[in-house]
Design a protein around this motif. Sequence first.
Motif, PDB file in Angstrom:
ATOM      1  N   SER A 102      -4.138  -8.164  -0.233  1.00  0.00           N
ATOM      2  CA  SER A 102      -5.149  -8.480   0.770  1.00  0.00           C
ATOM      3  C   SER A 102      -5.564  -9.941   0.706  1.00  0.00           C
ATOM      4  CB  SER A 102      -6.370  -7.582   0.587  1.00  0.00           C
ATOM      5  OG  SER A 102      -7.131  -8.035  -0.502  1.00  0.00           O
ATOM      6  N   ILE A 162       0.828  -1.198   0.000  1.00  0.00           N
ATOM      7  CA  ILE A 162       0.000   0.000   0.000  1.00  0.00           C
ATOM      8  C   ILE A 162       0.860   1.244   0.000  1.00  0.00           C
ATOM      9  CG2 ILE A 162      -0.470   0.704   2.368  1.00  0.00           C
ATOM     10  CD1 ILE A 162      -3.386  -0.172   1.622  1.00  0.00           C
ATOM     11  N   CYS A 167     -10.931  -4.769   0.977  1.00  0.00           N
ATOM     12  CA  CYS A 167      -9.571  -4.996   1.483  1.00  0.00           C
ATOM     13  C   CYS A 167      -9.451  -4.615   2.951  1.00  0.00           C
ATOM     14  CB  CYS A 167      -8.577  -4.193   0.657  1.00  0.00           C
ATOM     15  SG  CYS A 167      -8.430  -4.778  -1.005  1.00  0.00           S
ATOM     16  N   TRP A 168     -10.139  -3.556   3.343  1.00  0.00           N
ATOM     17  CA  TRP A 168     -10.031  -3.140   4.735  1.00  0.00           C
ATOM     18  C   TRP A 168     -10.586  -4.221   5.660  1.00  0.00           C
ATOM     19  CZ3 TRP A 168     -12.646  -2.246   9.217  1.00  0.00           C
ATOM     20  CH2 TRP A 168     -11.977  -1.486  10.165  1.00  0.00           C
ATOM     21  N   ASP A 182      -4.789  -0.460  -7.215  1.00  0.00           N
ATOM     22  CA  ASP A 182      -5.684  -1.301  -6.432  1.00  0.00           C
ATOM     23  C   ASP A 182      -5.389  -2.782  -6.652  1.00  0.00           C
ATOM     24  OD1 ASP A 182      -6.974   0.830  -5.365  1.00  0.00           O
ATOM     25  OD2 ASP A 182      -8.468   0.912  -6.943  1.00  0.00           O
ATOM     26  N   VAL A 209      -2.997  -3.813  -4.212  1.00  0.00           N
ATOM     27  CA  VAL A 209      -3.569  -3.872  -2.868  1.00  0.00           C
ATOM     28  C   VAL A 209      -4.458  -5.107  -2.724  1.00  0.00           C
ATOM     29  CG1 VAL A 209      -5.070  -2.686  -1.265  1.00  0.00           C
ATOM     30  CG2 VAL A 209      -3.428  -1.405  -2.588  1.00  0.00           C
ATOM     31  N   ARG A 260      -7.490   3.995   0.726  1.00  0.00           N
ATOM     32  CA  ARG A 260      -6.948   3.044  -0.223  1.00  0.00           C
ATOM     33  C   ARG A 260      -7.629   1.681  -0.155  1.00  0.00           C
ATOM     34  NH1 ARG A 260      -2.074   3.318  -2.553  1.00  0.00           N
ATOM     35  NH2 ARG A 260      -2.869   1.553  -3.689  1.00  0.00           N
ATOM     36  N   THR A 261      -8.243   1.356   0.986  1.00  0.00           N
ATOM     37  CA  THR A 261      -8.702  -0.029   1.133  1.00  0.00           C
ATOM     38  C   THR A 261     -10.216  -0.175   1.202  1.00  0.00           C
ATOM     39  OG1 THR A 261      -8.345   0.211   3.484  1.00  0.00           O
ATOM     40  CG2 THR A 261      -6.641  -0.899   2.265  1.00  0.00           C
TER      41      THR A 261
END
Lengths: 161, 169, 373, 372
Positions: free
Chosen positions: C363, C126, C259-260, C356, C359, C204-205
């Motif tokens: 993830s 990230i 992703c978060w 992304d 990311v 971002r997530t």
Amino acid sequence: MIGFFKSLAVTLQSMLRKPVTVQYPGEHLPMSPRYLGFPGLLWDDAVDEPACTGCLVCARYCPTDCITVSMKDNPLHKEGKSKRRKIVDDFQIRMERCILCGICVEVCNFEAIAMTDYHEEADISRGDLIATKEDLFRMGRDYQKRAGIVVGAGSGSEGEE
Amino acid sequence: MLPDADMERLLREIFAPFDAEFAYAVDEVTVTVPRERIAEACRVAKEHPRLRMDYLRCLAVTEYDDRYQVVYMLYSIALGHKAMLKADAPKDDPVIPSVVSVWSGADWHEREGAELFGVTFSGHPKLEHLLLFDEFDGKYPLRKDYPFEETSEWSAETHPQWETPGDGR
Amino acid sequence: MVAEADLQTVDMLLNMGPQHPSTHGVFRIVLTIDGERIVDAEPHIGYLHRGTEKLCERENYRQIITLFDRLDYVANFNNELVFVMAAEKLMGLEVPERAQFIRVILAELNRISSHMLFYGAFGTDIGVLATPFMYGFRERERIQQLFEAVTGARMMHSYFRVGGVADDLPDGFTAHTRALLDELKRGVQECDRLLTYNEIFLERTVNVGAITGEEAIDFGVSGPVLRASGVPMDVRVAEPYLVYDRFDYEIPLGKNGDCWDRFWVRIEEMRQSIAIVEQALAMMPEGPFQAPVAKFGFVRPPRGDTYARAENPRGDFGVYLVSQGENTPYRVKIRGPSFCNLMALKRMTVGHYIADAVVILGSLDIVLGEVDR
Amino acid sequence: MTWADVGWLVLSVGLFLGFISFVVLFLTYAERKFIGRIQQRLGPMRTGPFGLLQPVADAIKLLSKEDLVPGRADRFLFWIAPLIVFVPAIVIWVSIPFTRDIVIENLELGIFFVLAVMGLSIAGILMAGWSSFNKYAMLGAVRAAAQLISYELPLLVAVLGVVMIAGSLDLQVIVAEQNTVWYIVLQPVAFLLFFTAGLAEVGRTPFDIPMAESELIGGPFVEYSGMHWSMFFMAEYANTFAIAVLTTLLFLGGWRGPAPATGWGQDVMMAFWFLTKASAVILVIFWIRATIPRLRIDQLMSLAWKVLLPLAFANLVMTAFYLFYGWPDWSIVLLSLGLLMATVYGYYVRRRSRLPRPVTVKLRVRQGRIVG
């Protein structure tokens, strides 16, 4: 914004802490007594001969086929000094292929091989990574001395260290 | 989660029209279905309100002496059931209907089975090489007749066919 | 003015990997991009294919344990566990309780160390300059020192055996572990505070790479990725193995499946693993650590087939084992959780930006050793 | 112009080049050490005492490396691109004063000159990306162009506020005008904007999107090696230092210490205070680099156009009112703080609408059963 400054606070905090680096070639982390380093061959000090009889069981059970063994008649047996009929003639371990799993130690019937704590055996050519009998005895006997392992005189017993 | 005997009764009831055989794989019931009807059976297992096996745990191909067997390990997240479906394909005609339309997750398992065992999953949208390289054709490494090579260090001399073509740029 | 539709534009193919810093090994994904936006994604795997399943047909049951160490090489204990469980299931072997507790403790600690690796790699993906990576590795190092004290190896342990474990725990293990857990609690807390609610991290997530529970189940996704989509599937509860039915813990569930959520689920899982290890330490009985089986673990399970699975850090790790009563298995099929999670990658990335994709891949927390086998 | 003038010019330029190179080398060392400490590591330790010779070792390594040119690259552009990035990064130092007296050539349009020349490097980066014959490089170059051009605007408009208060573009005058109060107090909004946009301008985290190691593997510089790469590298650090220096000059009172410097040692004291302040700014930049994740390109653009630029204009208008009506100093401070708080509040409002705070649950497991 709160999370942003929280993150900055975390990094600032950890900056004020002591670094965790260990400067490797200069200092070492303590090694566990069970550490699995390269295998080495042990020496029977009572008879002053190798504990290995060259029975090939380690070579057979090695998952990566990295062990080469041959055996010969034991001259000391004829003289009656040793109980071992056969004795190891040549023993090679290809260190680049050994995965340090310890199976050879588990299957050995004579306590003749042990995982030493040698682990810095890097070299610059593949040929140098083949550990000969001499190398293995050098590592094994040194480890034996430091770890206080005594190999019973030709006992052939099955004991775990 | 039903005890195995009840599970077997339930499966016998549901898969009665499928001409199926029932057995046990230690702690779960296996249902062997004729291969033509396996996709249909999978759909039933997924959509039957008393099974709802929506989760494909695994899909494995096994080679036996006389046949290839495809095993579908199923699990129902809602009900906690588990069972295995099995289908056999004869060695001279290793074709089995694909179940990608039932579970998207069967995709790579089937591609893997196809390239490692040579079992064709008919109806699969893209049965290409997955794990092996594209030049690895005509041989199926997980078949029992594929030999274990003697272990040897890799070098350009021992494996000239694996030299990668390149224009030297 | 020229309208955008009149311009002749072509989509660009961008080959990411196998040599790319964010593909976590030798994974390759061919992205079709329109500007920065991903139109299509085609994953290619197999660069680390070592033929483990074929090798398993040649090696005996003791030797195969070393192969399983090398599948998911950051969750070695968990892998070994599934294989020995499959063999034990076929043999109908009762494992001594102490061995089961040892296995639980080591597997859960391994989960923490694996999630710590995820944390570090994800932070780097990230775009933080290696700080999460170093924090993650700092914690991992502590766990690995404990592993070294127990098994003699830091990663490739080959410690579990069919019927138990290789050796009893060393002296002082309990004290060492308790001290470790205290440090880990602090470490997890610090890692949590560094990233989880950072605004840029959230930007971002959140809502990136979201996948719904139904889709995730359809793809066979498992583990934290599945639970992030809100599906309460944890093999430890769904098909209890070892002594997991004696502990009290919590299963974190996400909601959006983005992703978060995956990140948060893993951070929480570390806390739960710490709780499990604490309980297991308190409950651990004395007794034998190995069931009486064939010498050196060279067992010969009876004819039959079975499927064993366990909750790995990455998800549902399964082994389909067919035995013909010989000293080598007849067929071993390994179901790697990363392998199945990776199938959903295309579904997750299309429509997002290049940044992304990295990311999202991070993830998923794939380990190529297990994808390619 | 006499020979003595030319000699003086050559000497001073040489001195400055040497000084800038030294600073750049030292910055790489300082960054590695500082970030190392943040990550609870030691940083470089092997070369010399405390690794002090690490930058020298790096320089030797880079110089002795092969200078690779990709086979299908546009060789001329590929070769010249690092120069086009490097030269502006050095040229700006001509007009940056270090103290009242230590400056090569003080220009009346000093800050204008600096910002204008800094903007030139975009061309070099684009050329590097284009000529490398590499998709990653091209993507990086396009990103860089978009980013640098977008952030020029808030940067310039933020500087305008300062310039209006000082009434001059001359950096000497701007520092002299901060006699009573630093401009960070009068222009906090401009300070934040300048710092943020400056970070983006030199491509430091969280705005290192063109380089984006985890996505684009170094962006425009991916195909460069050896000497050419090190020119990009030096330009990046020189620019970082420039931003820190400009922040010091524009907002932090330049070389003003706590007590006015007098006597024969005044230049030394001024340089000391100046470098101390600049180093503090640099450390903050490093600190942010080690803590904050990278933004995505679309978020970066919307930050520039939707947040920074309107804020910059608001600040400009506010400053104009303040100057025109001669409001007291505290009024603009309060207004600026109000503006900042409104921005932060706006962010949270937006986050509540666009980014729902992630909802998460935990299932309790008791004795192997889910109980809720």
